[in-house]
Structure formats: C-alpha cells, structure tokens
Design a protein around this motif. Structure first.
Motif, PDB file in Angstrom:
ATOM      1  N   THR A  89       0.854  -1.184   0.000  1.00  0.00           N
ATOM      2  CA  THR A  89       0.000   0.000   0.000  1.00  0.00           C
ATOM      3  C   THR A  89       0.890   1.234   0.000  1.00  0.00           C
ATOM      4  O   THR A  89       1.984   1.219   0.570  1.00  0.00           O
ATOM      5  N   ASN A  90       0.423   2.276  -0.680  1.00  0.00           N
ATOM      6  CA  ASN A  90       1.187   3.508  -0.786  1.00  0.00           C
ATOM      7  C   ASN A  90       0.216   4.683  -0.748  1.00  0.00           C
ATOM      8  O   ASN A  90      -0.693   4.758  -1.571  1.00  0.00           O
ATOM      9  N   ALA A  91       0.411   5.557   0.189  1.00  0.00           N
ATOM     10  CA  ALA A  91      -0.408   6.761   0.293  1.00  0.00           C
ATOM     11  C   ALA A  91       0.398   7.946  -0.203  1.00  0.00           C
ATOM     12  O   ALA A  91       1.563   8.113   0.156  1.00  0.00           O
ATOM     13  N   SER A  92      -0.223   8.740  -1.072  1.00  0.00           N
ATOM     14  CA  SER A  92       0.449   9.926  -1.599  1.00  0.00           C
ATOM     15  C   SER A  92      -0.581  11.042  -1.720  1.00  0.00           C
ATOM     16  O   SER A  92      -1.751  10.856  -1.411  1.00  0.00           O
ATOM     17  N   THR A  93      -0.152  12.171  -2.229  1.00  0.00           N
ATOM     18  CA  THR A  93      -1.082  13.288  -2.386  1.00  0.00           C
ATOM     19  C   THR A  93      -2.142  13.009  -3.442  1.00  0.00           C
ATOM     20  O   THR A  93      -3.190  13.624  -3.447  1.00  0.00           O
ATOM     21  N   SER A  94      -1.892  12.053  -4.336  1.00  0.00           N
ATOM     22  CA  SER A  94      -2.886  11.729  -5.356  1.00  0.00           C
ATOM     23  C   SER A  94      -3.789  10.566  -4.948  1.00  0.00           C
ATOM     24  O   SER A  94      -4.644  10.153  -5.728  1.00  0.00           O
ATOM     25  N   THR A  96      -4.541   6.869  -2.175  1.00  0.00           N
ATOM     26  CA  THR A  96      -3.996   5.654  -1.585  1.00  0.00           C
ATOM     27  C   THR A  96      -4.080   4.550  -2.622  1.00  0.00           C
ATOM     28  O   THR A  96      -5.151   4.314  -3.196  1.00  0.00           O
ATOM     29  N   TYR A  97      -2.959   3.892  -2.865  1.00  0.00           N
ATOM     30  CA  TYR A  97      -2.873   2.849  -3.879  1.00  0.00           C
ATOM     31  C   TYR A  97      -2.592   1.509  -3.216  1.00  0.00           C
ATOM     32  O   TYR A  97      -1.755   1.419  -2.312  1.00  0.00           O
ATOM     33  N   ARG A 118      -6.760   2.113  -6.857  1.00  0.00           N
ATOM     34  CA  ARG A 118      -6.822   3.352  -6.075  1.00  0.00           C
ATOM     35  C   ARG A 118      -8.007   3.222  -5.128  1.00  0.00           C
ATOM     36  O   ARG A 118      -9.104   2.839  -5.529  1.00  0.00           O
TER      37      ARG A 118
END
Length: 140
Positions: A89-94, A96-97, A118
């Motif tokens: 899992t990866n959370a970014s400004t665009s 959470t993936y 997403r």
C-alpha cells in the motif's frame, strides 16, 4: 514510564484502526480481481476498461489495453487458480494505492499478475494498472 504508555496507547489504537481500513480495502480489491478474472474469461474487456480508474484510461489507449487482455486470454486461456503472493500500500497526495500480486494458473500456463487499485470514496477501489509476467504467454 506509565505516562509514556498513556501517551502511546491512542497512537497504537489509531494505527490498528487504520490497518483495518487497509484490510477492508484489500478485501474489496480481492473481490474486484475476481470480477476482473471473470470478465477476462468472458472476453468482456470493454467492461474492465469502463470500470477502470480514470488514471488508467488517461495513461493508455482502450484498443491497446483490450489487445493486451485479449492476448492474455488467447495465449493462456481461462483462469483456473489464483493465489495472492504479495501486497503493498502507498499513500500519496494523489491517493492511496493498493498493489496486489497474484500467482495465477491458467489453462495453458502460469503468470504473475500485478493489480494496482486506487482507494476512493467509501473505500471503493478502481483499477489503475494491470501487468502480467508470464514466460508461458511469451512462448505460446
């Protein structure tokens, strides 16, 4: 020491609750992957495209995406068995993936599939990327 423990308990509880949200999102992604495989087996590539995240549709051409799915289905056949072998899992400004990696057995071979979703409103998940590594697909 007791004071530190009292300060850390709320953080630990928040982390546990956040983990539950991710677990539920991966359960939704697993269900979406099962639908993806059903649509792949039925050659319903247009449905996969229309239900995909706008990011996937902006990044590529519908015809090329459907051609990829057609090649997977033609060269490997129907999905027989699939097993999740990894996730991230990866959370970014665009957003959470969620990325799930599956070892999949098809009628005519095997492949390692990577699905990236997403996490959206109400924890809905939409497909952002699909990739497959399969020596059997290359040789068939």
């Amino acid at each position: 020491m007791n004071r530190i423990a009292r300060l850390l308990v709320p953080f630990a509880a928040a982390a546990m609750l956040g983990g539950c949200g991710i677990k539920e999102s991966f359960e939704k992604a697993d269900a979406a992957i099962a639908r993806f495989h059903g649509d792949l087996d039925a050659a319903n590539y247009a449905r996969i495209w229309t239900q995909a995240d706008p990011e996937l549709r902006k990044a590529g051409d519908k015809a090329a995406f459907e051609k990829l799915l057609g090649a997977v289905h033609t060269k490997l056949g129907a999905v027989k068995e699939t097993k999740q072998v990894g996730w991230n899992t990866n959370a970014s400004t665009s957003g959470t993936y969620l990325t799930a990696t599956y070892q999949t057995t098809f009628e005519k071979g095997t492949g390692t599939e990577r699905f990236t979703y997403r996490k959206g409103d109400e924890d809905a998940v939409t497909l952002v990327n699909y990739a497959i590594d399969s020596q059997d697909m290359m040789l068939n």
